[in-house]
Scaffold this motif. Structure first.
Motif, PDB file in Angstrom:
ATOM      1  N   PRO A 375       0.830  -1.220   0.000  1.00 52.67           N
ATOM      2  CA  PRO A 375       0.000   0.000   0.000  1.00 52.67           C
ATOM      3  C   PRO A 375       0.861   1.265   0.000  1.00 52.67           C
ATOM      4  O   PRO A 375       1.879   1.344   0.700  1.00 52.67           O
ATOM      5  CB  PRO A 375      -0.804  -0.116   1.299  1.00 52.67           C
ATOM      6  N   LEU A 376       0.437   2.241  -0.775  1.00 56.43           N
ATOM      7  CA  LEU A 376       1.117   3.535  -0.829  1.00 56.43           C
ATOM      8  C   LEU A 376       0.278   4.652  -0.219  1.00 56.43           C
ATOM      9  O   LEU A 376       0.818   5.586   0.370  1.00 56.43           O
ATOM     10  CB  LEU A 376       1.443   3.893  -2.281  1.00 56.43           C
ATOM     11  N   LEU A 377      -1.033   4.580  -0.386  1.00 58.75           N
ATOM     12  CA  LEU A 377      -1.932   5.628   0.107  1.00 58.75           C
ATOM     13  C   LEU A 377      -3.316   5.038   0.315  1.00 58.75           C
ATOM     14  O   LEU A 377      -3.816   4.303  -0.532  1.00 58.75           O
ATOM     15  CB  LEU A 377      -2.018   6.782  -0.902  1.00 58.75           C
ATOM     16  N   LEU A 378      -3.931   5.378   1.435  1.00 58.66           N
ATOM     17  CA  LEU A 378      -5.337   5.053   1.682  1.00 58.66           C
ATOM     18  C   LEU A 378      -6.042   6.322   2.115  1.00 58.66           C
ATOM     19  O   LEU A 378      -5.660   6.948   3.114  1.00 58.66           O
ATOM     20  CB  LEU A 378      -5.481   3.977   2.762  1.00 58.66           C
ATOM     21  N   VAL A 379      -7.053   6.726   1.343  1.00 53.31           N
ATOM     22  CA  VAL A 379      -7.783   7.960   1.600  1.00 53.31           C
ATOM     23  C   VAL A 379      -9.208   7.635   2.031  1.00 53.31           C
ATOM     24  O   VAL A 379      -9.905   6.871   1.350  1.00 53.31           O
ATOM     25  CB  VAL A 379      -7.820   8.852   0.332  1.00 53.31           C
ATOM     26  N   ASN A 380      -9.638   8.183   3.142  1.00 52.21           N
ATOM     27  CA  ASN A 380     -11.056   8.141   3.519  1.00 52.21           C
ATOM     28  C   ASN A 380     -11.735   9.273   2.762  1.00 52.21           C
ATOM     29  O   ASN A 380     -11.714  10.421   3.191  1.00 52.21           O
ATOM     30  CB  ASN A 380     -11.208   8.286   5.026  1.00 52.21           C
ATOM     31  N   TYR A 381     -12.317   8.938   1.641  1.00 54.44           N
ATOM     32  CA  TYR A 381     -12.714   9.925   0.647  1.00 54.44           C
ATOM     33  C   TYR A 381     -13.798  10.867   1.173  1.00 54.44           C
ATOM     34  O   TYR A 381     -14.726  10.446   1.867  1.00 54.44           O
ATOM     35  CB  TYR A 381     -13.233   9.214  -0.601  1.00 54.44           C
ATOM     36  N   HIS A 382     -13.658  12.146   0.837  1.00 51.89           N
ATOM     37  CA  HIS A 382     -14.645  13.160   1.201  1.00 51.89           C
ATOM     38  C   HIS A 382     -15.034  13.915  -0.061  1.00 51.89           C
ATOM     39  O   HIS A 382     -14.182  14.537  -0.714  1.00 51.89           O
ATOM     40  CB  HIS A 382     -14.073  14.122   2.242  1.00 51.89           C
ATOM     41  N   PHE A 383     -16.305  13.861  -0.403  1.00 52.33           N
ATOM     42  CA  PHE A 383     -16.786  14.438  -1.657  1.00 52.33           C
ATOM     43  C   PHE A 383     -16.455  15.921  -1.790  1.00 52.33           C
ATOM     44  O   PHE A 383     -16.191  16.422  -2.880  1.00 52.33           O
ATOM     45  CB  PHE A 383     -18.298  14.220  -1.752  1.00 52.33           C
ATOM     46  N   HIS A 384     -16.451  16.655  -0.669  1.00 57.25           N
ATOM     47  CA  HIS A 384     -16.244  18.099  -0.731  1.00 57.25           C
ATOM     48  C   HIS A 384     -14.781  18.504  -0.569  1.00 57.25           C
ATOM     49  O   HIS A 384     -14.469  19.688  -0.569  1.00 57.25           O
ATOM     50  CB  HIS A 384     -17.087  18.792   0.336  1.00 57.25           C
ATOM     51  N   TRP A 385     -13.887  17.546  -0.388  1.00 54.93           N
ATOM     52  CA  TRP A 385     -12.462  17.845  -0.261  1.00 54.93           C
ATOM     53  C   TRP A 385     -11.692  16.860  -1.128  1.00 54.93           C
ATOM     54  O   TRP A 385     -11.236  15.821  -0.652  1.00 54.93           O
ATOM     55  CB  TRP A 385     -11.992  17.724   1.186  1.00 54.93           C
ATOM     56  N   GLN A 386     -11.542  17.142  -2.387  1.00 56.90           N
ATOM     57  CA  GLN A 386     -10.802  16.266  -3.294  1.00 56.90           C
ATOM     58  C   GLN A 386      -9.369  16.780  -3.378  1.00 56.90           C
ATOM     59  O   GLN A 386      -9.088  17.751  -4.063  1.00 56.90           O
ATOM     60  CB  GLN A 386     -11.475  16.224  -4.655  1.00 56.90           C
ATOM     61  N   MET A 387      -8.496  16.112  -2.652  1.00 55.92           N
ATOM     62  CA  MET A 387      -7.166  16.642  -2.419  1.00 55.92           C
ATOM     63  C   MET A 387      -6.107  15.822  -3.141  1.00 55.92           C
ATOM     64  O   MET A 387      -6.306  14.658  -3.464  1.00 55.92           O
ATOM     65  CB  MET A 387      -6.868  16.652  -0.913  1.00 55.92           C
ATOM     66  N   SER A 388      -4.945  16.468  -3.349  1.00 56.19           N
ATOM     67  CA  SER A 388      -3.774  15.753  -3.845  1.00 56.19           C
ATOM     68  C   SER A 388      -2.909  15.354  -2.647  1.00 56.19           C
ATOM     69  O   SER A 388      -2.955  15.990  -1.586  1.00 56.19           O
ATOM     70  CB  SER A 388      -2.974  16.635  -4.811  1.00 56.19           C
ATOM     71  N   TYR A 389      -2.125  14.309  -2.838  1.00 55.55           N
ATOM     72  CA  TYR A 389      -1.284  13.767  -1.773  1.00 55.55           C
ATOM     73  C   TYR A 389       0.118  13.582  -2.344  1.00 55.55           C
ATOM     74  O   TYR A 389       0.355  12.714  -3.185  1.00 55.55           O
ATOM     75  CB  TYR A 389      -1.863  12.444  -1.261  1.00 55.55           C
ATOM     76  N   ARG A 390       1.064  14.425  -1.896  1.00 58.57           N
ATOM     77  CA  ARG A 390       2.402  14.480  -2.485  1.00 58.57           C
ATOM     78  C   ARG A 390       3.406  13.788  -1.572  1.00 58.57           C
ATOM     79  O   ARG A 390       3.550  14.169  -0.409  1.00 58.57           O
ATOM     80  CB  ARG A 390       2.808  15.933  -2.710  1.00 58.57           C
ATOM     81  N   LEU A 391       4.069  12.814  -2.104  1.00 52.62           N
ATOM     82  CA  LEU A 391       5.032  12.049  -1.315  1.00 52.62           C
ATOM     83  C   LEU A 391       6.167  12.932  -0.817  1.00 52.62           C
ATOM     84  O   LEU A 391       6.745  13.723  -1.583  1.00 52.62           O
ATOM     85  CB  LEU A 391       5.614  10.913  -2.167  1.00 52.62           C
ATOM     86  N   THR A 392       6.485  12.804   0.464  1.00 57.05           N
ATOM     87  CA  THR A 392       7.634  13.529   1.006  1.00 57.05           C
ATOM     88  C   THR A 392       8.916  13.059   0.339  1.00 57.05           C
ATOM     89  O   THR A 392       9.794  13.861   0.011  1.00 57.05           O
ATOM     90  CB  THR A 392       7.718  13.308   2.526  1.00 57.05           C
ATOM     91  N   LYS A 393       9.039  11.748   0.137  1.00 59.77           N
ATOM     92  CA  LYS A 393      10.179  11.171  -0.562  1.00 59.77           C
ATOM     93  C   LYS A 393       9.675  10.509  -1.843  1.00 59.77           C
ATOM     94  O   LYS A 393       9.062   9.448  -1.790  1.00 59.77           O
ATOM     95  CB  LYS A 393      10.892  10.140   0.320  1.00 59.77           C
ATOM     96  N   PRO A 394       9.901  11.139  -2.999  1.00 61.54           N
ATOM     97  CA  PRO A 394       9.477  10.515  -4.265  1.00 61.54           C
ATOM     98  C   PRO A 394      10.043   9.102  -4.387  1.00 61.54           C
ATOM     99  O   PRO A 394      11.137   8.805  -3.890  1.00 61.54           O
ATOM    100  CB  PRO A 394      10.051  11.463  -5.326  1.00 61.54           C
ATOM    101  N   LEU A 395       9.287   8.243  -5.057  1.00 61.50           N
ATOM    102  CA  LEU A 395       9.593   6.815  -5.110  1.00 61.50           C
ATOM    103  C   LEU A 395       9.988   6.410  -6.527  1.00 61.50           C
ATOM    104  O   LEU A 395       9.224   6.602  -7.472  1.00 61.50           O
ATOM    105  CB  LEU A 395       8.370   6.021  -4.653  1.00 61.50           C
ATOM    106  N   HIS A 396      11.196   5.838  -6.661  1.00 67.69           N
ATOM    107  CA  HIS A 396      11.633   5.363  -7.975  1.00 67.69           C
ATOM    108  C   HIS A 396      10.884   4.090  -8.322  1.00 67.69           C
ATOM    109  O   HIS A 396      10.813   3.140  -7.531  1.00 67.69           O
ATOM    110  CB  HIS A 396      13.137   5.090  -7.979  1.00 67.69           C
ATOM    111  N   LEU A 397      10.334   4.047  -9.538  1.00 69.89           N
ATOM    112  CA  LEU A 397       9.594   2.891 -10.020  1.00 69.89           C
ATOM    113  C   LEU A 397      10.289   2.358 -11.269  1.00 69.89           C
ATOM    114  O   LEU A 397      10.355   3.052 -12.288  1.00 69.89           O
ATOM    115  CB  LEU A 397       8.146   3.271 -10.358  1.00 69.89           C
TER     116      LEU A 397
END
Length: 457
Positions: A375-397
């Motif tokens: 898992p990388l991210l789990l969001v408890n989704y909120h219809f009125h707050w559609q947010m971006s989530y920026r990794l503190t440490k970018p991940l090489h793929l």
């Protein structure tokens, strides 16, 4: 939904309007007001720095919030409401699982900051010495980014009806750039936030055939196009995404080593999902750009994992939908932006690893036993707050990396946003339909455009 200030703020406003000044316990009722108290928190010394760092992006003049927290006079009536909202961690809004991943744009307050706001409220919100105040944050009009180097606006405003569905509306805006431009910061700014459910601005290079017969500088919908192929393909394109806007989303601000690219002679295609709000208005959305001082070594691409073939059964409280994708070439993972509609409940991004050893049944995920999920991210989704989530440490793929996006939908009567729990729900443009899109940003070599990135080597 877009721009309408969130459900949480309603409670803040109600709490604040129940009295004309402050909601605070008398000092004699506060157990912290004893001889051992070091000193009461004051606005200028203790509270204002917290507001500047965590709140004023929305709570400022011309910001998205209905009230500003820039001065003592503006803030004092909301002292108790601020205390309650921060104590419950309803504000600042953040919906990522705190036990999974670290994100550079997490606005959450520390325990010390929450305690400071509580102390200030309980002490009857003193102002303190104005000389203790930090320097004011400077905002460029309505922009959150610094003053843009270039602003490109819709040539013609879009008239929006007071009621009824509104088809996706497009407007093509020429950049007239004589040379390619590297964009390090970008922000989308609707003039009618309350009517904008979301907006996507695409970069259409000169050689693209997407919407090539559509009008320039005039709003249009897919249904208005004469070419049947263009009508069918209006929503689907391989053009680069410059930025996605949704309620609660923030501008892009890339480090000096990376940026997005707009080729010379490109057009910007504004794709607008409007909703009616009971009042007829006109919107003229614009985009602000700040350019890199020199070409960076990496180019940012926005990609997506999408599933548009699902059916959510009537009354289903936790319906699972997933999408998969494999990266054809190596990339650096930067951030996530999940998008759903009214029945959205949770959204997850995972890496998929194939292992040689056979293990226990992987029944909860429906995966084979030799497949592991990271898992990388789990969001408890909120219809009125559609947010971006920026990794503190970018991940090489590495090339060949498998990514999975998983969405859960609540189509039951327990979902307060659900417009019709008795109906099956499919992909569609309106908010009473559903979408499942897992946007994510990656950095690649500056010489690789989106088409080149998807050529496997």
């Amino acid at each position: 939904m877009m721009g309408r200030y969130k459900t949480l703020v309603v409670s803040v406003v109600m709490a604040a309007t129940c009295g004309s000044l402050v909601f605070a316990l008398p000092r004699s009722q506060d157990p912290r007001s004893s001889a051992k108290t070091v000193r009461a928190a004051t606005f200028y010394r203790d509270v204002l720095p917290i507001l500047q760092a965590h709140c004023q992006e929305c709570h400022r003049a011309q910001g998205i919030a209905p009230m500003a927290f820039e001065t003592y006079e503006q803030t004092r009536p909301y002292a108790q409401a601020i205390h309650l909202a921060t104590q419950s961690k309803a504000m600042p809004p953040w919906f990522a699982d705190p036990n999974l991943g670290k994100f550079s744009n997490d606005p959450s307050l520390s325990d010390k900051e929450i305690a400071t706001l509580a102390d200030w409220s309980a002490s009857q919100a003193p102002a303190g010495d104005q000389q203790d105040a930090p320097a004011a944050r400077i905002w460029a009009e309505s922009w959150t980014i610094p003053e843009p180097d270039s602003v490109l606006a819709m040539s013609q405003a879009v008239s929006l009806p007071a009621s009824g569905d509104i088809d996706y509306t497009y407007e093509i805006v020429p950049t007239h750039f004589a040379e390619g431009r590297w964009v390090q910061m970008v922000e989308i700014l609707p003039s009618q936030r309350a009517n904008v459910h979301h907006a996507v601005v695409y970069v259409r290079p000169p050689d693209s055939q997407w919407l090539r017969h559509a009008p320039i500088g005039t709003p249009f919908t897919a249904a208005s196009l004469a070419d049947p192929q263009e009508r069918a393909g209006a929503m689907w394109t391989d053009s680069d995404i410059l930025l996605v806007y949704a309620p609660g989303s923030s501008p892009d601000n890339w480090p000096a080593t990376m940026a997005k690219f707009i080729p010379a002679g490109s057009d910007l295609v504004f794709q607008m999902h409007y909703t009616s709000t009971g009042k007829g208005v006109s919107d003229r959305t614009k985009v602000g750009l700040r350019f890199s001082k020199e070409p960076p070594p990496q180019r940012v691409l926005t990609l997506q994992l999408t599933n548009d073939h699902f059916v959510i059964p009537p009354g289903a409280p936790d319906h699972r939908v997933e999408a998969w994708g494999t990266l054809p070439n190596e990339a650096t993972l930067l951030s996530f932006f999940p998008h759903m509609h009214l029945r959205g409940k949770r959204f997850e991004y995972n890496l998929i690893h194939h292992t040689a050893a056979a293990g226990q049944s992987n029944a909860p995920t429906g995966l084979p036993a030799d497949v592991a999920v990271e898992p990388l991210l789990l969001v408890n989704y909120h219809f009125h707050w559609q947010m971006s989530y920026r990794l503190t440490k970018p991940l090489h793929l590495p090339a060949g990396t498998e990514l999975q996006a998983v969405a859960w939908f609540d189509n039951s009567r327990n979902n307060p946003h659900n417009p019709d729990p008795d109906s099956a729900v499919r992909w569609g443009e309106q908010t009473y339909d559903e979408m499942m899109v897992g946007f994510f940003d990656v950095a690649v070599d500056a010489k690789a455009d989106k088409r080149a990135f998807f050529v496997r080597h």
